[in-house]
Design a protein around this motif. Sequence first.
Motif, PDB file in Angstrom:
ATOM      1  N   SER A   4       0.830  -1.192   0.000  1.00 59.70           N
ATOM      2  CA  SER A   4       0.000   0.000   0.000  1.00 59.70           C
ATOM      3  C   SER A   4       0.866   1.243   0.000  1.00 59.70           C
ATOM      4  N   ALA A   5       0.540   2.174  -0.874  1.00 59.48           N
ATOM      5  CA  ALA A   5       1.303   3.420  -0.951  1.00 59.48           C
ATOM      6  C   ALA A   5       1.099   4.263   0.295  1.00 59.48           C
ATOM      7  N   THR A   6      -0.049   4.089   0.966  1.00 56.89           N
ATOM      8  CA  THR A   6      -0.323   4.911   2.143  1.00 56.89           C
ATOM      9  C   THR A   6       0.219   4.298   3.428  1.00 56.89           C
ATOM     10  N   ALA A   7       0.500   3.008   3.420  1.00 54.42           N
ATOM     11  CA  ALA A   7       0.954   2.347   4.648  1.00 54.42           C
ATOM     12  C   ALA A   7       2.320   1.701   4.452  1.00 54.42           C
ATOM     13  N   GLN A   8       3.194   2.398   3.763  1.00 49.56           N
ATOM     14  CA  GLN A   8       4.514   1.835   3.490  1.00 49.56           C
ATOM     15  C   GLN A   8       5.302   1.696   4.792  1.00 49.56           C
ATOM     16  N   PRO A   9       5.736   0.472   5.107  1.00 48.48           N
ATOM     17  CA  PRO A   9       6.496   0.297   6.349  1.00 48.48           C
ATOM     18  C   PRO A   9       7.931   0.810   6.187  1.00 48.48           C
ATOM     19  N   THR A  10       8.508   1.166   7.289  1.00 47.19           N
ATOM     20  CA  THR A  10       9.927   1.492   7.278  1.00 47.19           C
ATOM     21  C   THR A  10      10.704   0.192   7.109  1.00 47.19           C
ATOM     22  N   VAL A  11      11.989   0.287   6.843  1.00 47.79           N
ATOM     23  CA  VAL A  11      12.819  -0.910   6.728  1.00 47.79           C
ATOM     24  C   VAL A  11      12.827  -1.660   8.057  1.00 47.79           C
ATOM     25  N   ALA A  12      12.872  -0.933   9.151  1.00 46.56           N
ATOM     26  CA  ALA A  12      12.846  -1.587  10.470  1.00 46.56           C
ATOM     27  C   ALA A  12      11.547  -2.359  10.669  1.00 46.56           C
ATOM     28  N   GLN A  13      10.427  -1.794  10.231  1.00 43.13           N
ATOM     29  CA  GLN A  13       9.148  -2.503  10.343  1.00 43.13           C
ATOM     30  C   GLN A  13       9.128  -3.728   9.426  1.00 43.13           C
ATOM     31  N   ALA A  14       9.701  -3.600   8.249  1.00 43.72           N
ATOM     32  CA  ALA A  14       9.784  -4.746   7.336  1.00 43.72           C
ATOM     33  C   ALA A  14      10.621  -5.856   7.962  1.00 43.72           C
ATOM     34  N   LEU A  15      11.709  -5.492   8.633  1.00 44.14           N
ATOM     35  CA  LEU A  15      12.529  -6.496   9.326  1.00 44.14           C
ATOM     36  C   LEU A  15      11.718  -7.230  10.390  1.00 44.14           C
ATOM     37  N   GLU A  16      10.890  -6.504  11.101  1.00 40.05           N
ATOM     38  CA  GLU A  16      10.042  -7.131  12.127  1.00 40.05           C
ATOM     39  C   GLU A  16       9.052  -8.107  11.503  1.00 40.05           C
ATOM     40  N   ILE A  17       8.465  -7.729  10.355  1.00 39.87           N
ATOM     41  CA  ILE A  17       7.533  -8.615   9.658  1.00 39.87           C
ATOM     42  C   ILE A  17       8.250  -9.896   9.240  1.00 39.87           C
ATOM     43  N   ILE A  18       9.426  -9.749   8.644  1.00 40.81           N
ATOM     44  CA  ILE A  18      10.186 -10.906   8.161  1.00 40.81           C
ATOM     45  C   ILE A  18      10.621 -11.794   9.316  1.00 40.81           C
ATOM     46  N   ALA A  19      11.113 -11.188  10.398  1.00 40.77           N
ATOM     47  CA  ALA A  19      11.547 -11.973  11.560  1.00 40.77           C
ATOM     48  C   ALA A  19      10.381 -12.746  12.164  1.00 40.77           C
ATOM     49  N   ALA A  20       9.221 -12.098  12.263  1.00 40.85           N
ATOM     50  CA  ALA A  20       8.047 -12.768  12.845  1.00 40.85           C
ATOM     51  C   ALA A  20       7.595 -13.929  11.964  1.00 40.85           C
ATOM     52  N   GLU A  21       7.585 -13.721  10.648  1.00 36.74           N
ATOM     53  CA  GLU A  21       7.183 -14.807   9.749  1.00 36.74           C
ATOM     54  C   GLU A  21       8.175 -15.966   9.807  1.00 36.74           C
ATOM     55  N   ASN A  22       9.469 -15.665   9.894  1.00 36.47           N
ATOM     56  CA  ASN A  22      10.465 -16.727   9.990  1.00 36.47           C
ATOM     57  C   ASN A  22      10.311 -17.498  11.286  1.00 36.47           C
ATOM     58  N   ALA A  23      10.008 -16.819  12.375  1.00 38.52           N
ATOM     59  CA  ALA A  23       9.815 -17.502  13.657  1.00 38.52           C
ATOM     60  C   ALA A  23       8.644 -18.482  13.575  1.00 38.52           C
ATOM     61  N   VAL A  24       7.553 -18.063  12.944  1.00 38.11           N
ATOM     62  CA  VAL A  24       6.387 -18.942  12.792  1.00 38.11           C
ATOM     63  C   VAL A  24       6.741 -20.136  11.902  1.00 38.11           C
ATOM     64  N   ALA A  25       7.431 -19.872  10.792  1.00 42.63           N
ATOM     65  CA  ALA A  25       7.795 -20.958   9.866  1.00 42.63           C
ATOM     66  C   ALA A  25       8.701 -21.976  10.541  1.00 42.63           C
TER      67      ALA A  25
END
Length: 195
Positions: A4-25
């Motif tokens: 979303s152009a209006t809800a673009q995460p920062t790189v730090a937020q993207a890292l949190e998303i990736i880390a959380a998904e990896n933990a679940v996987a």
Amino acid sequence: MTPSATAQPTVAQALEIIAAENAVAVRGLDAANGGALDDAARVIRDANRVFLLGAGRSGIALQFTAMRLMHLGLAVHVVGEVTAPAIGEGDVLLVASGSGSTAGIVRAAQTATDVKASVVAITADAASAVSKLATVTLLVEAARKLDRDSTVTAQYAGSLFEQTVVTIGDALFHSLWLDSGQTADELWPRHSNLE
């Protein structure tokens, strides 16, 4: 999923998303595979030689594993390299394919089984063609590259699968290393000195 152009995460937020998904996987690996992770380690440990094959980013992810298994002292070959010999009985082919249907990987797995080599498959599809050929299948609960709805991951294409392939490879190596009794100092001389 389209960012979303209006809800673009920062790189730090993207890292949190990736880390959380990896933990679940990673947490889901043992539940999804039971003893298959240890079975895969045993097949690799007991093989005469280890061959590794993946396409695209999955292939690059498996190259991490190839290097670490070489550091352990195993005879390792990346399929497609000019120095890779023919696979044979007593060898193992370790493949990664999110779909489990990548034509070249399925053909290689068929060739391996035809010559009585073992096949360890890392895939997101337990019913796939490569799973049916595998001696051991490691199921990753992640999107495949053509899954574009955000139900499994917020990341693009097969990113979560490929990240999990790296993690599985490092876990297989770590388990085999501890089992080998070798020290880090004993592995070190196998690191490249031609850099």
